[in-house]
Motif scaffolding. Structure first.
Motif, PDB file in Angstrom:
ATOM      1  N   SER A 243     -30.165 -12.322  46.031  1.00 29.70           N
ATOM      2  CA  SER A 243     -30.366 -13.067  44.443  1.00 29.70           C
ATOM      3  C   SER A 243     -29.778 -12.472  43.657  1.00 29.70           C
ATOM      4  O   SER A 243     -29.399 -13.039  42.640  1.00 29.70           O
ATOM      5  CB  SER A 243     -32.185 -12.816  44.305  1.00 29.70           C
TER       6      SER A 243
ATOM      7  N   LYS B  88     -27.327 -14.584  41.153  1.00 29.18           N
ATOM      8  CA  LYS B  88     -27.230 -14.583  39.500  1.00 29.18           C
ATOM      9  C   LYS B  88     -25.703 -14.520  39.233  1.00 29.18           C
ATOM     10  O   LYS B  88     -25.533 -14.918  38.046  1.00 29.18           O
ATOM     11  CB  LYS B  88     -28.248 -13.622  39.263  1.00 29.18           C
TER      12      LYS B  88
ATOM     13  N   GLU C  96     -24.218 -17.742  39.044  1.00 28.93           N
ATOM     14  CA  GLU C  96     -24.887 -18.523  37.821  1.00 28.93           C
ATOM     15  C   GLU C  96     -24.179 -18.151  36.808  1.00 28.93           C
ATOM     16  O   GLU C  96     -23.907 -19.015  35.920  1.00 28.93           O
ATOM     17  CB  GLU C  96     -26.572 -18.514  37.915  1.00 28.93           C
ATOM     18  N   ALA C  97     -24.124 -16.904  36.555  1.00 31.14           N
ATOM     19  CA  ALA C  97     -23.527 -16.432  35.109  1.00 31.14           C
ATOM     20  C   ALA C  97     -22.182 -16.764  35.024  1.00 31.14           C
ATOM     21  O   ALA C  97     -21.711 -16.990  33.817  1.00 31.14           O
ATOM     22  CB  ALA C  97     -23.774 -14.657  35.140  1.00 31.14           C
TER      23      ALA C  97
ATOM     24  N   LYS D 126     -28.022 -17.036  27.703  1.00 30.08           N
ATOM     25  CA  LYS D 126     -28.565 -17.280  28.944  1.00 30.08           C
ATOM     26  C   LYS D 126     -27.715 -16.088  29.708  1.00 30.08           C
ATOM     27  O   LYS D 126     -28.298 -15.728  30.786  1.00 30.08           O
ATOM     28  CB  LYS D 126     -28.025 -18.640  29.483  1.00 30.08           C
TER      29      LYS D 126
ATOM     30  N   ILE E 139     -29.315 -13.526  32.232  1.00 29.04           N
ATOM     31  CA  ILE E 139     -29.181 -13.327  33.658  1.00 29.04           C
ATOM     32  C   ILE E 139     -28.771 -11.941  34.107  1.00 29.04           C
ATOM     33  O   ILE E 139     -29.185 -11.305  35.119  1.00 29.04           O
ATOM     34  CB  ILE E 139     -28.125 -14.262  34.196  1.00 29.04           C
ATOM     35  N   GLU E 140     -28.054 -11.265  33.216  1.00 26.30           N
ATOM     36  CA  GLU E 140     -27.489  -9.918  33.395  1.00 26.30           C
ATOM     37  C   GLU E 140     -28.667  -8.948  33.369  1.00 26.30           C
ATOM     38  O   GLU E 140     -28.731  -8.104  34.302  1.00 26.30           O
ATOM     39  CB  GLU E 140     -26.336  -9.386  32.414  1.00 26.30           C
TER      40      GLU E 140
ATOM     41  N   SER F 219     -31.638  -9.552  34.243  1.00 24.20           N
ATOM     42  CA  SER F 219     -32.674  -9.988  35.263  1.00 24.20           C
ATOM     43  C   SER F 219     -31.789  -9.258  36.746  1.00 24.20           C
ATOM     44  O   SER F 219     -32.382  -8.788  37.602  1.00 24.20           O
ATOM     45  CB  SER F 219     -32.439 -11.539  35.569  1.00 24.20           C
ATOM     46  N   ALA F 220     -30.428  -9.207  36.609  1.00 22.51           N
ATOM     47  CA  ALA F 220     -29.651  -8.793  37.737  1.00 22.51           C
ATOM     48  C   ALA F 220     -29.746  -7.181  37.718  1.00 22.51           C
ATOM     49  O   ALA F 220     -29.801  -6.480  38.700  1.00 22.51           O
ATOM     50  CB  ALA F 220     -28.002  -9.346  37.535  1.00 22.51           C
TER      51      ALA F 220
END
Length: 244
Positions: free
Chosen positions: A46, A50, A53-54, A80, A84-85, A87-88
């Motif tokens: 995951s 990400k 995705e980033a 966004k 994402i960062e 969340s990572a």
């Protein structure tokens, strides 16, 4: 004699039952360990999903800036990437905690943590690059736009191949080298594009201050591919170790 035989059989039966209980407990422990390791691998997957995705959102953000400047859409893409960062980072902390608290993947522990730490810098470079666009708002002439666009595309490809290579690290480490080769290829192309773009900038009649400003943004974008290559080099070593 009959009583001794009965006692012997009883002891043997109890011993067999005790052995079966211990075996059952070991099976349960192994299943739990397998599940925790599987959960850990899913979290690592995951994390790099990400990253991919980033990279896509970063590319869209820069392309949008080149087309419209600091538009609402650009700001949405920037936010966004920041989300994402964040969340990572949360995933990275969870992975680190799981590795040490549950004593998982002892043979690859340092490699995985090192991979996550260095890959995290790719997130940071993308975020700070977009932050610089939003704060400094460089004035990029129409004639330079294709060069910036091509450079950004190549950087995004390098990030995507890195993420994909890292995602196959656990299950298919023998496939890592093919993805790393693509990262290296895209990084070299990015270097060529950045060099050509800098030549185009400095051969123009623009003010020196503007030239330096434009070059800085070329370097900001190109540095993402440079660091992706550094992470890919680490990934190659880790994959070789995992196969040995």
């Amino acid at each position: 004699s009959s009583e001794c035989t009965n006692n012997s059989n009883l002891d043997k039966s109890q011993g067999d039952k005790a052995g079966q209980i211990k075996l059952g407990e070991q099976v349960v422990l192994n299943l739990r360990l397998f599940q925790k390791t599987s959960d850990l691998e899913n979290k690592v997957d995951s994390f790099f999903l990400k990253l991919a995705e980033a990279g896509v959102i970063y590319r869209l953000a820069v392309r949008n800036y080149l087309r419209e400047g600091l538009s609402k859409e650009y700001k949405t893409h920037f936010e966004k990437v920041c989300d994402i960062e964040t969340s990572a980072d949360t995933l990275r902390s969870e992975i680190k905690l799981a590795i040490y608290s549950d004593m998982l993947i002892p043979d690859s522990r340092g490699d995985v943590l090192g991979l996550l730490e260095t890959a995290d810098e790719v997130f940071s470079l993308m975020k700070t690059s977009l932050w610089a666009f939003s704060i400094e708002a460089p004035s990029i002439d129409e004639e330079l736009v294709p060069g910036y666009r091509r450079l950004t595309n190549m950087v995004a490809k390098a990030v995507d191949e890195l993420a994909t290579g890292a995602r196959v690290f656990f299950q298919s480490p023998h496939l890592v080298s093919s993805y790393v080769a693509k990262v290296n290829l895209y990084e070299k192309e990015a270097d060529k594009l950045s060099t050509n773009l800098k030549k185009q900038i400095f051969s123009s009649k623009r003010d020196l201050a503007l030239k330096l400003h434009l070059r800085e943004f070329v370097d900001r974008i190109d540095s993402i591919a440079d660091h992706a290559e550094d992470v890919a080099d680490r990934l190659t070593i880790y994959a070789i170790k995992r196969q040995s």
